[in-house]
Every structure is written in structure tokens, then in C-alpha cells.
Scaffold this active site. Structure first.
Site, PDB file in Angstrom:
ATOM      1  N   PHE A  15       0.797  -0.992  -0.225  1.00  0.00           N
ATOM      2  CA  PHE A  15      -0.050  -0.315  -0.284  1.00  0.00           C
ATOM      3  C   PHE A  15       0.732   0.941  -0.035  1.00  0.00           C
ATOM      4  O   PHE A  15       1.767   1.405   0.545  1.00  0.00           O
ATOM      5  CB  PHE A  15      -0.995  -0.363   1.344  1.00  0.00           C
ATOM      6  CG  PHE A  15      -1.465   1.449   1.026  1.00  0.00           C
ATOM      7  CD1 PHE A  15      -2.491   1.568   0.658  1.00  0.00           C
ATOM      8  CD2 PHE A  15      -1.514   2.586   2.099  1.00  0.00           C
ATOM      9  CE1 PHE A  15      -3.375   2.710   0.866  1.00  0.00           C
ATOM     10  CE2 PHE A  15      -2.068   3.463   3.276  1.00  0.00           C
ATOM     11  CZ  PHE A  15      -3.230   3.572   1.779  1.00  0.00           C
ATOM     12  N   GLU A  96      -0.881  24.249  13.928  1.00  0.00           N
ATOM     13  CA  GLU A  96      -1.486  23.481  15.180  1.00  0.00           C
ATOM     14  C   GLU A  96      -1.780  24.888  16.769  1.00  0.00           C
ATOM     15  O   GLU A  96      -3.060  24.725  16.567  1.00  0.00           O
ATOM     16  CB  GLU A  96      -1.002  22.239  15.393  1.00  0.00           C
ATOM     17  CG  GLU A  96      -0.804  21.454  14.800  1.00  0.00           C
ATOM     18  CD  GLU A  96      -0.466  20.228  15.388  1.00  0.00           C
ATOM     19  OE1 GLU A  96       0.090  20.086  16.694  1.00  0.00           O
ATOM     20  OE2 GLU A  96      -0.335  19.520  14.546  1.00  0.00           O
ATOM     21  N   SER A 113       7.961   3.035  16.916  1.00  0.00           N
ATOM     22  CA  SER A 113       7.615   1.694  16.626  1.00  0.00           C
ATOM     23  C   SER A 113       8.212   1.485  15.809  1.00  0.00           C
ATOM     24  O   SER A 113       7.879   0.818  14.651  1.00  0.00           O
ATOM     25  CB  SER A 113       5.490   1.813  16.181  1.00  0.00           C
ATOM     26  OG  SER A 113       5.423   2.623  17.394  1.00  0.00           O
ATOM     27  N   GLY A 115       9.422  -1.888  16.351  1.00  0.00           N
ATOM     28  CA  GLY A 115       9.239  -3.138  16.066  1.00  0.00           C
ATOM     29  C   GLY A 115       8.543  -3.535  14.547  1.00  0.00           C
ATOM     30  O   GLY A 115       8.756  -4.050  13.631  1.00  0.00           O
ATOM     31  N   GLU A 119       9.308   5.002  11.044  1.00  0.00           N
ATOM     32  CA  GLU A 119       9.686   6.530  11.841  1.00  0.00           C
ATOM     33  C   GLU A 119      10.262   7.396  12.819  1.00  0.00           C
ATOM     34  O   GLU A 119      10.479   6.989  13.502  1.00  0.00           O
ATOM     35  CB  GLU A 119       7.842   6.637  12.011  1.00  0.00           C
ATOM     36  CG  GLU A 119       7.543   8.412  12.413  1.00  0.00           C
ATOM     37  CD  GLU A 119       6.208   8.207  12.747  1.00  0.00           C
ATOM     38  OE1 GLU A 119       5.694   9.706  13.150  1.00  0.00           O
ATOM     39  OE2 GLU A 119       5.428   7.565  13.923  1.00  0.00           O
ATOM     40  N   GLU A 140      -6.783  20.610   6.873  1.00  0.00           N
ATOM     41  CA  GLU A 140      -8.814  20.883   6.594  1.00  0.00           C
ATOM     42  C   GLU A 140      -9.014  19.871   8.038  1.00  0.00           C
ATOM     43  O   GLU A 140     -10.146  19.922   7.963  1.00  0.00           O
ATOM     44  CB  GLU A 140      -8.997  20.930   5.144  1.00  0.00           C
ATOM     45  CG  GLU A 140      -8.765  19.773   4.423  1.00  0.00           C
ATOM     46  CD  GLU A 140      -9.806  19.880   3.001  1.00  0.00           C
ATOM     47  OE1 GLU A 140     -10.204  19.143   2.494  1.00  0.00           O
ATOM     48  OE2 GLU A 140      -9.868  20.708   2.252  1.00  0.00           O
TER      49      GLU A 140
END
Length: 184
Positions: A15, A96, A113, A115, A119, A140
Site C-alpha cells: 500500500f 497547530e 515503533s 518493531g 518513523e 483541513e
């Protein structure tokens, strides 16, 4: 082969999305056997600890669909293509929170993460904050509410499970360590 290295034999891309890509790797293990690894590819992210002049931390509350609940977090966001972590930090702070700064201090980076994902998140402290007259529009599909808390108030929200993500907990531990150093 290094002591624990897993050699990739084949990669199947499953994906490709806006935020992540997914793949399955066939790997050769250090003992010669093979296995499969499901891997999330992510471009990286930043998180910012915004500190006000009156010793408050600016948090954002937002709904997290994978958890089916809202969390109180420090501002954060994904790196865009060819954007430096510093530029991403300023952009996310502005989008933000509606604040900006000329003083951004790099603290550390960490894998969120390891495992199953690659990232890498960069953590910064921003102080000398200036409220923007016309802050840039955020995503948005992102709805956030600002919450200003002292370090003690933030630690209470950790205990109550309202602050429940790794980056924000890491930030709170970092600030607590700074407080302890000041006392010594």
C-alpha cells in the site's frame, strides 16, 4: 552478516498512502532461516514542546481515530518532501497553535515503533513564542483545541490517561529532568 542483521531477500509493496507505505519483506535470519516482516514506511515527523513566558506548555487536544478517543499531546506533524525537521517544526507550531518562534532548540530524535515502523521523530523545544496575527491554516481534516498547562498539571493528565502517547510523555519527562537539574 552482522550479528543480528536480517538480510532482505524480497520486498512486496502492499500500500502507498498519504502518510505511510506498507510492505512485507522476506528476510534471512542470522541463523540462516527465513521469516516475514510487515513494515510501515514513514517519512519522519517532528514534535515541539512550546513553552510560554509564564511557565506553561502549549498542548493540543485532538481526536485519534485508531484509539477512538481524544488525547492531549504536544504539537507534532509529518515531514514533507524535501522539508527539514526544523522547517517542519516551525510550520507545525504555527499551524497547530497559532504561535511562532525564532528560537527552536533540538533536543533529540527517536524511533516511535521500531518493531514495525521506520518513523524517526525529532523533538524540539520552542520558547520566546509570539502569537501570530494571521496564523497559517492547518490541515483541513485536523481539528485541535489548545490547552495551556503547567508541568504539574500535565503530569496529572498523564496519571488520568488523557496524555497517553510516547512523544508527549517523553517531553514531560524531559521537562521534569530540567526542573530537577535547576533544584540541584
Amino acid at each position: 552478516m552482522k550479528k543480528f542483521e536480517e538480510k532482505t531477500i524480497h520486498t512486496e509493496k502492499i500500500f502507498q498512502g498519504k502518510v505511510i507505505d506498507l510492505q512485507i519483506d522476506d528476510v534471512q535470519l542470522p541463523n540462516g532461516k527465513t521469516s516475514k516482516r510487515e513494515i510501515v514506511k514513514h517519512p519522519g515527523a517532528v514534535a515541539i514542546i512550546p513553552l510560554t513566558t509564564d511557565n506553561k506548555i502549549i498542548f493540543v487536544e485532538q481526536y485519534r481515530k485508531p484509539l477512538e478517543k481524544s488525547l492531549v499531546e504536544i504539537p507534532a506533524g509529518k515531514l514533507e518532501v524535501e522539508e527539514s525537521p526544523e522547517d517542519t517544526a516551525i510550520r507545525e507550531l504555527e499551524e497547530e497553535t497559532g504561535y511562532t518562534t525564532k528560537r527552536l532548540q533540538y533536543i533529540t530524535s527517536f524511533y516511535t515503533s521500531p518493531g514495525f515502523a521506520n518513523e524517526l521523530m525529532y523533538l524540539y523545544v520552542a520558547d520566546d513564542l509570539v502569537k501570530m496575527e494571521h496564523p497559517p491554516k492547518g490541515d483541513e481534516d485536523e481539528f485541535v483545541e489548545l490547552i495551556m498547562l503547567t508541568l504539574d498539571e500535565a503530569k496529572e493528565l498523564v496519571e488520568k490517561g488523557r496524555i497517553h502517547d510516547a512523544k508527549t510523555n517523553y517531553a514531560i519527562l524531559y521537562l521534569e529532568m530540567l526542573e530537577l537539574r535547576k533544584r540541584c
